[in-house]
Design a protein around this motif. Structure first.
Motif, PDB file in Angstrom:
ATOM      1  N   ALA A  84      76.253  56.439  55.332  1.00 39.20           N
ATOM      2  CA  ALA A  84      76.189  55.009  55.511  1.00 39.20           C
ATOM      3  C   ALA A  84      77.619  54.550  55.215  1.00 39.20           C
ATOM      4  N   MET A  85      78.108  53.658  55.909  1.00 39.42           N
ATOM      5  CA  MET A  85      79.395  52.832  55.998  1.00 39.42           C
ATOM      6  C   MET A  85      79.666  51.916  54.717  1.00 39.42           C
ATOM      7  N   CYS A  86      81.134  52.297  54.099  1.00 39.51           N
ATOM      8  CA  CYS A  86      81.223  51.213  53.207  1.00 39.51           C
ATOM      9  C   CYS A  86      82.130  50.036  53.851  1.00 39.51           C
ATOM     10  N   TYR A  87      81.650  48.899  53.412  1.00 41.07           N
ATOM     11  CA  TYR A  87      82.184  47.640  53.726  1.00 41.07           C
ATOM     12  C   TYR A  87      82.119  46.406  52.747  1.00 41.07           C
ATOM     13  N   GLY A  88      82.928  45.433  52.947  1.00 43.48           N
ATOM     14  CA  GLY A  88      82.591  44.303  52.165  1.00 43.48           C
ATOM     15  C   GLY A  88      82.678  43.147  52.949  1.00 43.48           C
ATOM     16  N   GLY A  89      82.686  42.109  52.364  1.00 43.71           N
ATOM     17  CA  GLY A  89      82.580  40.860  53.323  1.00 43.71           C
ATOM     18  C   GLY A  89      82.700  39.457  52.572  1.00 43.71           C
ATOM     19  N   HIS A  90      82.788  38.567  53.321  1.00 40.80           N
ATOM     20  CA  HIS A  90      82.636  37.082  52.815  1.00 40.80           C
ATOM     21  C   HIS A  90      81.444  36.418  53.242  1.00 40.80           C
ATOM     22  N   GLN A  91      80.660  36.192  52.149  1.00 39.53           N
ATOM     23  CA  GLN A  91      79.280  35.885  52.638  1.00 39.53           C
ATOM     24  C   GLN A  91      79.362  34.260  52.291  1.00 39.53           C
ATOM     25  N   PHE A  92      78.816  33.488  53.202  1.00 39.39           N
ATOM     26  CA  PHE A  92      78.838  32.096  53.120  1.00 39.39           C
ATOM     27  C   PHE A  92      80.152  31.587  52.447  1.00 39.39           C
ATOM     28  N   GLY A  93      81.084  31.867  52.966  1.00 44.40           N
ATOM     29  CA  GLY A  93      82.506  31.534  52.521  1.00 44.40           C
ATOM     30  C   GLY A  93      83.034  32.115  51.274  1.00 44.40           C
ATOM     31  N   HIS A  94      82.317  32.939  50.661  1.00 48.98           N
ATOM     32  CA  HIS A  94      82.859  33.616  49.499  1.00 48.98           C
ATOM     33  C   HIS A  94      82.927  35.119  49.322  1.00 48.98           C
ATOM     34  N   TRP A  95      84.062  35.669  48.835  1.00 49.92           N
ATOM     35  CA  TRP A  95      84.322  36.882  48.794  1.00 49.92           C
ATOM     36  C   TRP A  95      83.086  37.530  48.066  1.00 49.92           C
ATOM     37  N   ALA A  96      82.344  38.778  48.498  1.00 54.40           N
ATOM     38  CA  ALA A  96      81.345  39.191  47.769  1.00 54.40           C
ATOM     39  C   ALA A  96      81.563  40.680  47.359  1.00 54.40           C
ATOM     40  N   GLY A  97      82.767  41.187  47.806  1.00 56.19           N
ATOM     41  CA  GLY A  97      83.058  42.383  47.315  1.00 56.19           C
ATOM     42  C   GLY A  97      82.359  43.820  47.920  1.00 56.19           C
ATOM     43  N   GLN A  98      81.970  44.835  47.444  1.00 56.09           N
ATOM     44  CA  GLN A  98      81.280  45.575  48.426  1.00 56.09           C
ATOM     45  C   GLN A  98      79.947  45.492  48.808  1.00 56.09           C
ATOM     46  N   PRO A 311      81.807  28.510  66.619  1.00 50.72           N
ATOM     47  CA  PRO A 311      83.253  28.904  66.953  1.00 50.72           C
ATOM     48  C   PRO A 311      84.142  28.670  65.588  1.00 50.72           C
ATOM     49  N   ASP A 312      83.969  27.690  65.007  1.00 51.27           N
ATOM     50  CA  ASP A 312      84.921  27.285  63.883  1.00 51.27           C
ATOM     51  C   ASP A 312      84.478  28.730  62.853  1.00 51.27           C
ATOM     52  N   VAL A 313      83.161  29.096  62.820  1.00 52.37           N
ATOM     53  CA  VAL A 313      83.311  30.120  61.832  1.00 52.37           C
ATOM     54  C   VAL A 313      83.912  31.551  62.135  1.00 52.37           C
ATOM     55  N   VAL A 314      83.714  31.785  63.473  1.00 47.78           N
ATOM     56  CA  VAL A 314      84.464  32.951  64.170  1.00 47.78           C
ATOM     57  C   VAL A 314      85.834  32.679  63.679  1.00 47.78           C
ATOM     58  N   LEU A 315      86.661  31.664  63.982  1.00 51.47           N
ATOM     59  CA  LEU A 315      87.814  31.549  63.470  1.00 51.47           C
ATOM     60  C   LEU A 315      88.272  31.753  61.952  1.00 51.47           C
ATOM     61  N   TRP A 316      87.506  31.208  61.158  1.00 47.25           N
ATOM     62  CA  TRP A 316      87.362  31.380  59.625  1.00 47.25           C
ATOM     63  C   TRP A 316      87.317  32.801  59.474  1.00 47.25           C
ATOM     64  N   ASN A 317      86.694  33.355  60.142  1.00 48.43           N
ATOM     65  CA  ASN A 317      86.255  34.873  59.862  1.00 48.43           C
ATOM     66  C   ASN A 317      87.290  35.788  60.528  1.00 48.43           C
ATOM     67  N   LEU A 318      88.062  35.118  61.425  1.00 49.73           N
ATOM     68  CA  LEU A 318      89.362  35.895  61.970  1.00 49.73           C
ATOM     69  C   LEU A 318      90.500  35.807  60.922  1.00 49.73           C
ATOM     70  N   TYR A 319      90.364  34.695  60.127  1.00 50.00           N
ATOM     71  CA  TYR A 319      91.422  34.417  59.141  1.00 50.00           C
ATOM     72  C   TYR A 319      91.374  35.657  58.077  1.00 50.00           C
ATOM     73  N   GLN A 320      90.006  36.058  57.871  1.00 47.23           N
ATOM     74  CA  GLN A 320      89.753  36.894  56.782  1.00 47.23           C
ATOM     75  C   GLN A 320      90.329  38.397  57.140  1.00 47.23           C
ATOM     76  N   LEU A 321      89.891  38.549  58.410  1.00 48.20           N
ATOM     77  CA  LEU A 321      90.141  39.851  58.979  1.00 48.20           C
ATOM     78  C   LEU A 321      91.834  39.875  58.983  1.00 48.20           C
ATOM     79  N   ALA A 322      92.705  38.768  59.533  1.00 46.73           N
ATOM     80  CA  ALA A 322      93.998  38.955  59.468  1.00 46.73           C
ATOM     81  C   ALA A 322      94.458  39.171  58.095  1.00 46.73           C
ATOM     82  N   ASN A 323      93.967  38.691  57.080  1.00 46.16           N
ATOM     83  CA  ASN A 323      94.480  38.833  55.840  1.00 46.16           C
ATOM     84  C   ASN A 323      94.258  40.381  55.169  1.00 46.16           C
ATOM     85  N   ALA A 324      93.053  40.911  56.041  1.00 45.16           N
ATOM     86  CA  ALA A 324      92.987  42.460  55.686  1.00 45.16           C
ATOM     87  C   ALA A 324      93.797  43.259  56.468  1.00 45.16           C
TER      88      ALA A 324
END
Ligand code: AMP
Ligand code: MG
Length: 520
Positions: A84-98, A311-324
């Motif tokens: 199983a892969m380990c990943y985290g994520g931003h759920q509905f705009g908030h960092w949700a951790g692992q 489309p806006d959400v894709v951009l928002w998500n790309l910001y999170q990836l850029a930070n990572a």
């Protein structure tokens, strides 16, 4: 049954040293080894012949007991080590951790005809990432994922694929509408297939934990296997990697807007690093063209993931990836440049896509306005997106007055189409006719071209629900019918004409048809 197994992810990336299958925070690792749960009485419901072929198997292979046991998690192939892969994520705009693969278990990778495919079971039991849930999936959500992934592929939308759909024979407890009415449902497992299931969240979790060693390993692994044309990793290549992810993500979301697909849960853990549509949960197909629509009941209030916002959400998500990815580069400039170009790149791609939907080959200045006006008109009354665009291909500049008649079928309630609205439509048809005169194609050529981008058949929400209801009663014929129908979404297929119709009234406010919960 012979598969050319060639694992890379679990061989080249750091593994969690803990082998117990207990919920926990997993550090300094990209995945944890875990064994799929054995199922009670597994039964194969459907297989995708195209996907079988891609991994080097035949229909005959798929009817063997070995295949059944493999795709339901009852046997593990020798020399393979599921994980199983380990990943985290931003759920509905908030960092949700692992987060991690809470109910997905990767079996192995296959190499066939120079293409790498990872096989993953969805719904085959607990993993260290299951948090408070059971790691299982119900038949309802599995039918939806199975049918939609293959349908999206045939629509030409980048997506993860599905190899098989099976019932487990186990019962799974679900409170579908989160209203205290939990009940047992049939359990199922989908065997999903993709070159890789790596998400934005795989990078985010490592960056959040400041595990820059593993972060670099994961980035280098991803580039080596899936972006090898970018060359050997370096700061410039990490930026190019990000640019390419942005490009693919734009391509993906433009396709969604083209066919009217609403993902429903565009959290960063549900964003594929390869720009594929991934994690089919409470997704839905736009019937009424309404940019504010989302099928996901959990998102009812804010509608963060509504059609028009994708489309806006894709951009928002790309910001999170850029930070990572930033710690790999330590310079913001290159990443920022990609992000700043996003709007213009998206707008350009969207314009091209809409031109194709309208059968416009040439690029004219007036196109943007024509498209904007159409967009506004479509929202004036409840109008079926698929029917509208498909029928529009019959339009000619000689018969402007007949424009409305041509698309009339798309209106859910013709009484809603007031005189004023008729006038607005007629004005639009006049502009469209005027614009078409500049084109050189014949009507037939344009029609053919438009019919290649405006599908006649999509997996309308109620269609999936009918297949689910029948499957719950043990009848799988409709699954097969829809699977076959959706292999050729752009073809006329007159034998299936009944599926080229508006959503029936009974489905308008029905759970599963217009409202979907995340409970799956
Ligand atoms: P989603 O947004 O639905 O893709 O899932 C969010 C997270 O919840 C992921 O980490 C999933 O693996 C996890 N998850 C969803 N359903 C289950 C389940 N039934 N059991 C364990 N984990 C789950
Ligand atoms: Mg997910």
């Amino acid at each position: 049954m012979k598969l050319n197994v060639k694992d890379t992810f679990n061989k080249e990336l750091p593994a969690d040293p803990v082998q117990e299958n207990e919920r926990r925070q997993v550090h300094n690792a990209c995945f944890s080894y875990v064994t799929p749960k054995k199922t009670a009485t597994p039964k194969l419901i459907h297989v995708s012949p195209e996907m079988l072929d891609h991994i080097g198997l035949t229909m005959e292979d798929s009817s063997s007991n070995d295949f059944l046991q493999l795709v339901t998690g009852n046997t593990v192939l020798p020399d393979t080590k599921p994980y199983a892969m380990c990943y985290g994520g931003h759920q509905f705009g908030h960092w949700a951790g692992q987060l991690g693969d809470g109910r997905a278990i990767n079996l192995f990778e296959v190499n066939h005809k120079h293409q790498q495919w990872a096989l993953q079971l969805k719904g085959s039991g607990e993993t260290p990432y299951s948090r408070s849930a059971d790691g299982l999936a119900v038949l309802r959500s599995s039918v939806r994922e199975y049918l939609c992934s293959e349908a999206m592929h045939h629509l030409g939308v980048p997506t993860t694929r599905a190899l098989s759909l099976a019932e487990t024979g186990d019962q799974v407890l679900r409170d579908m509408m989160y209203d205290g009415n939990a009940k047992y449902e049939k359990g199922a497992v989908v065997c999903r297939v993709s070159p890789s299931f790596i998400r934005f969240g795989n990078f985010e979790i490592l960056a959040a934990r400041k595990d820059h060693v593993a972060l670099k390993q994961l980035a280098d692994y991803t580039i080596k296997h899936f972006f090898s044309n970018l060359g050997a990793p370096s700061k410039a290549v990490y930026v190019a990697f990000f640019r390419e992810i942005a490009r693919r993500s734009i391509e993906m979301v433009v396709h969604w807007q083209r066919v009217g697909f609403v993902h429903g849960v565009m959290n960063t853990d549900n964003m594929s690093i390869l720009g594929l549509t991934i994690d089919y949960g409470p997704y839905g197909w736009l019937e009424d063209y309404d940019k504010g629509w989302t099928p996901n009941t959990t998102d009812r209030q804010h509608k963060r993931y509504r059609f028009g916002a994708q489309p806006d959400v894709v951009l928002w998500n790309l910001y999170q990836l850029a930070n990572a990815l930033y710690p790999l580069i330590n310079e913001a400039e290159g990443l920022e440049e990609v992000l700043q170009k996003f709007r213009a790149d998206y707008d350009q791609a969207y314009l091209e896509m809409m031109r194709s939907k309208l059968g416009l080959d040439l690029k004219c200045d007036e196109d943007e306005q024509l498209i904007q006006q159409l967009d506004q008109n479509l929202e004036l009354t409840e109008t079926d997106m698929t029917l509208f665009f498909r029928n529009l291909s019959g339009f000619t500049s000689e018969t402007v007055a007949e424009g409305l008649v041509l698309v009339e079928d798309a209106f859910y309630n013709i009484n809603e189409v007031s005189d004023k609205i008729r006038q607005q439509w007629n004005r639009w048809f006049e502009s469209y006719a005027h614009r078409l005169k500049k084109e050189i194609q014949t009507l037939e050529e344009r029609q053919e071209q438009m019919n290649k981008v405006n599908p006649k058949y999509v997996l309308r929400n109620y269609m999936a629900q009918l297949a689910i209801d029948a499957a719950n009663d043990g009848n799988y014929e409709l699954i097969d019918e829809l699977f076959t129908l959706l292999k050729k979404p752009y073809d006329e297929q007159p034998q299936y004409q009944k599926w080229f119709a508006k959503r029936p009234d009974w489905a308008k406010d029905k759970v599963g048809c217009s409202m979907l919960s995340c409970s799956s």
